[in-house]
Design an enzyme around this catalytic site. Structure first.
Site, mmCIF file in Angstrom:
data_model
loop_
_atom_site.group_PDB
_atom_site.id
_atom_site.type_symbol
_atom_site.label_atom_id
_atom_site.label_comp_id
_atom_site.label_asym_id
_atom_site.label_seq_id
_atom_site.Cartn_x
_atom_site.Cartn_y
_atom_site.Cartn_z
ATOM 1 N N ASP A 261 -11.863 1.513 -1.447
ATOM 2 C CA ASP A 261 -12.109 2.249 -0.211
ATOM 3 C C ASP A 261 -12.218 1.200 0.891
ATOM 4 O O ASP A 261 -12.473 0.025 0.640
ATOM 5 C CB ASP A 261 -13.370 3.126 -0.307
ATOM 6 C CG ASP A 261 -13.345 4.212 0.768
ATOM 7 O OD1 ASP A 261 -12.540 4.092 1.727
ATOM 8 O OD2 ASP A 261 -14.126 5.174 0.682
HETATM 9 C C1 BGC Z 1 -13.040 6.747 3.597
HETATM 10 C C2 BGC Z 1 -11.747 6.971 2.844
HETATM 11 C C3 BGC Z 1 -10.588 6.789 3.778
HETATM 12 C C4 BGC Z 1 -10.642 5.388 4.370
HETATM 13 C C5 BGC Z 1 -9.525 5.087 5.325
HETATM 14 C C6 BGC Z 1 -13.034 5.408 4.312
HETATM 15 O O1 BGC Z 1 -14.148 5.274 5.121
HETATM 16 O O2 BGC Z 1 -14.136 6.839 2.728
HETATM 17 O O3 BGC Z 1 -11.731 8.242 2.265
HETATM 18 O O4 BGC Z 1 -9.381 7.006 3.120
HETATM 19 O O5 BGC Z 1 -11.875 5.256 5.081
HETATM 20 O O6 BGC Z 1 -9.628 5.811 6.485
#
Ligand code: BGC
Length: 729
Positions: A261
């Site tokens: 993530d």
């Molecule tokens: C989220 C993800 C997301 C990523 C990119 C993160 O903060 O938890 O689900 O895909 O950001 O935007």
């Protein structure tokens, strides 16, 4: 024949030959292409593929013609383009898309064909925007109704979430677009999401939280998975050796790439050895200013390269990661069968509307106040619409799943189009701007005057349609924060009660990704819950309200009578949201309806619940063993006056054993076609025997209790229409 000839000519023209450059030959087996590509790459080129080179891309190998990976959020449509190095919008003018309904709405359809249609349509939009990986879908379990991201997931039951994720992923990947299944695993709250350590029994981990991921790996062969921010066994899930190498890659035999993530990586050695393949979104020490941000300084950048060069980490570790990334590239970016796709086609809007129509759940319909067909509402009627969600764009806000849409149809617009001058509108309350990590301070006077205006207008109305619920503001349904309570926000409870005193013909329509408290339930005539419906919100909702479509959505979560009834609440803060960043899942496997049914807690609306404008009769179910499957059959007849669809659900009760077992567990379901009045359909529901397995903590493996199982066939978990017993050996 023709294709091979063209390819050969092309390769000859570019000076490459198919035999010499296997990795470029789309007809060669992928594993050979990977081996060949690896043999041509320098260590530095390999390293570069394992971390971001911008906010949403990771590098390919330009020298060798190996494409980079373009990623984007996900999961309800393609996110707008951001600047290469920042979270600021890039301000493109060609990146407006269709917002599809939230995944909770998809789960509510209980319709696998619609999941397939969703995956196909949304991935066509990703392909057209040049993306290789779409960040979604999410199958974290809705353990608490306060979870700020529940709208991006598929409810409280692992079977339903897994079953609904599989067709979506298969359809998307058939188009050459990888799904990135989120958030592996136990990312079930947003409070302290970056560091909370989840303590969960081995059994609950396996039976509840890992189950939908395992199904997506086994049945949909998902190409990429996103590690979650939180920890398990005090190790971050983005590089948790036991979870990623042990369970996911070895035990489940998964051959895809694990993506962190954004900002979920915290340590080079752990990242290198703990199963992470692509590091995204990291901020490096002292380089939080985007202008001097160094992607090479990522944990899996220079520091990793140094350890490889010093021989502290074997080359095989690096090669294994690069192989996984190359596999994704060959399956997507360099897949000759990847579709071109399209954006904002009428077909996509149709899919969006259909999912909305089938995901909307009718919760209450006293004296058939709905549908609002013309015979009941004549030209002289006055319909008062109250509520901010009648006009608010609910594709805005919520965090990374926010979308920039080309066209949205609001409920009010569509009501005005269909009911013309009969519609009056009062906003009734307001909630401020949808801002990430900030909440607007609301002005109480403005709130009071909006309420007074609505109450005044209510006096002249024959019918009130209240359109409110949650929204995607911070601490509502929004990433990086949970809801602050089970009640509807912004004074809506009081407003609904006061409106209901003036006009008892009142239908409450709510949007939101979570269940919520309904202290006014007895005072209103109808309740409709919509989740989030995307670009076609107004059309889908009004088609249900006016009876063009008979509702067939069923709840993928339990609506409790009061917050305290949710299973973890009795265990206090330790069980949610945790103390000192340690959270204990003390309710164990008794999540959602498993608790309500086993412990006899009466919900407001049970799991699987949803009304229709017609009625259905269930024939006596039968069940037979066919090989390793139990086949349950039931005949559903439309006994009412309008056409409709019904979802038949099969719950199992295991034979007595020493182990605590939920009184009922969902093991199968099927949705009928659109049945005309009087029409019947026999549904055949196949339950693989291994779906009945429980996880045995003493042997650390799956096991089956043999004996007599009862299969309950019903319209929801508490409305069982028939039972059938099967001897399982
Ligand atoms: C989220 C993800 C997301 C990523 C990119 C993160 O903060 O938890 O689900 O895909 O950001 O935007």
């Amino acid at each position: 024949m023709k294709k091979t000839f063209i390819l050969a000519t092309l390769l000859a023209f570019t000076g490459l030959t198919a035999s010499a450059q296997t990795y470029l030959n789309p007809n060669a087996p992928i594993e050979e292409r990977i081996k060949d590509a690896l043999s041509r790459m320098t260590t530095h080129e390999k390293i570069k593929m394992l971390h971001a080179q911008s906010k949403f891309t990771s590098a390919g190998v330009p020298r060798l013609g190996i494409r980079q990976l373009n990623m984007d959020d996900g999961p309800h449509g393609v996110r707008e383009e951001l600047e290469w190095n920042t979270w600021n919008p890039a301000r493109w003018t060609n990146d407006s898309i269709v917002a599809f309904p939230s995944l909770t709405c998809l789960a509510s359809t209980w319709n696998r064909d619609l999941s397939d249609a969703y995956g196909n349509a949304v991935s066509e939009e990703f392909a057209f925007r040049g993306k290789d990986i779409m960040l979604g879908p999410g199958v974290n379990i809705q353990r608490t109704p306060l979870n700020g991201r529940a709208f991006e997931y598929m409810g409280e039951d692992p079977y339903l979430a897994g079953e609904m994720a599989v067709p979506y992923i298969k359809a998307a990947q058939a188009n050459g677009v990888a799904c990135c299944l989120k958030h592996f695993v136990l990312n079930d709250q947003e409070i302290d999401r970056f560091g909370v350590n989840v303590n969960v029994s081995e059994r609950a981990m396996r039976e509840i939280y890992l189950r939908p991921f395992q199904k997506a790996v086994d049945q949909a062969h998902v190409y990429t998975i996103m590690g979650s921010y939180n920890m398990w066994k005090n190790v971050h899930c983005c590089h948790n050796d036991e979870l990623l190498n042990g369970i996911l890659k070895k035990e489940w035999n998964w051959d895809g790439a694990l993506i962190s993530d954004w900002g979920g990586t915290t340590n080079t050695m752990e990242a290198a050895l703990g199963g992470l393949d692509i590091e995204m979104g990291t901020y490096t020490d002292g380089k939080t200013k985007e202008s001097n941000f160094g992607y090479d300084d990522y944990y899996l950048g220079n520091p990793f390269e140094k350890l490889i060069k010093e021989g502290k980490i074997p080359m095989s570790v690096l090669d294994e990661k690069v192989s996984r990334v190359l596999r994704v590239i060959f399956r997507t970016a360099m897949n000759p069968n990847k579709v071109i796709g399209n954006q904002c086609s009428e077909t996509h809007y149709d899919v969006c509307r259909q999912i909305g129509e089938e995901g909307i759940v009718l919760l209450k319909n006293d004296k058939n106040i709905l549908p609002l067909n013309p015979s009941k509402y004549k030209k002289y009627s006055q319909i008062l619409v109250v509520g901010e969600n009648a006009t608010r764009s609910l594709t805005q806000g919520g965090g990374s799943s926010e979308l920039k849409t080309l066209r949205d149809i609001s409920p009010l617009e569509e009501l005005q189009r269909q009911y013309e001058q009969m519609i009056m509108y009062a906003q009734g309350y307001y909630s401020g701007r949808a801002m990430y990590d900030h909440v607007d301070r609301l002005n109480p006077q403005k709130q009071d005057s909006l309420k007074a205006e609505a109450l005044e207008m209510a006096k002249g109305a024959d019918l009130i349609i209240f359109i409110g619920g949650l929204n995607k503001n911070t601490r509502q349904d929004c990433e990086n924060g949970d809801r602050e309570g089970y009640d509807l926000p912004y004074g809506q409870n009081e407003l609904i009660s006061e409106l209901a005193k003036i006009q008892k013909n009142i239908v409450v329509v709510t949007f939101g990704g979570n269940p919520y408290n309904m202290p006014w339930l007895k005072e209103v005539a109808g309740v409709v819950h919509c989740w989030y419906l995307g670009s076609e919100a107004g059309k889908a909702l009004v088609n249900v309200l006016n009876g063009t479509v008979s509702p067939s959505g069923k709840l993928p979560v339990t609506f409790a009578q009061k917050y305290e009834d949710y299973p973890y609440v009795q265990y206090g803060q330790e069980a949610y949201p945790g103390v000192n960043k340690q959270v204990y899942y003390k309710e164990d496997i008794f999540v959602g309806y498993r608790h309500f049914t086993t412990n006899n807690v009466k919900p407001l609306f049970p799991f699987g619940f949803g009304l229709s404008y017609t009625t259905f009769a269930y024939g006596k179910p039968t069940a037979t063993m066919e090989g390793n499957n139990i086949v349950v059959k039931t005949t559903i007849t439309n006994t009412g006056k309008v056409a409709g669809k019904e979802v038949a659900q099969v719950y199992s009760s295991a034979p007595q054993s020493d182990l605590p077992r939920p009184s009922k567990e969902l093991k199968g379901f099927a949705k009928t076609k659109l049945l005309e009045p009087g029409e019947s359909e026999t549904l055949r529901i196949t339950i693989p025997k291994n779906e009945l397995n429980y996880y045995d903590e003493t042997t650390h493996g799956w096991a089956l209790t043999t004996g007599t199982y009862t299969f309950h066939v019903g319209a929801n978990v508490d409305d069982i229409k028939g039972k059938v017993e099967v001897e399982v050996k």
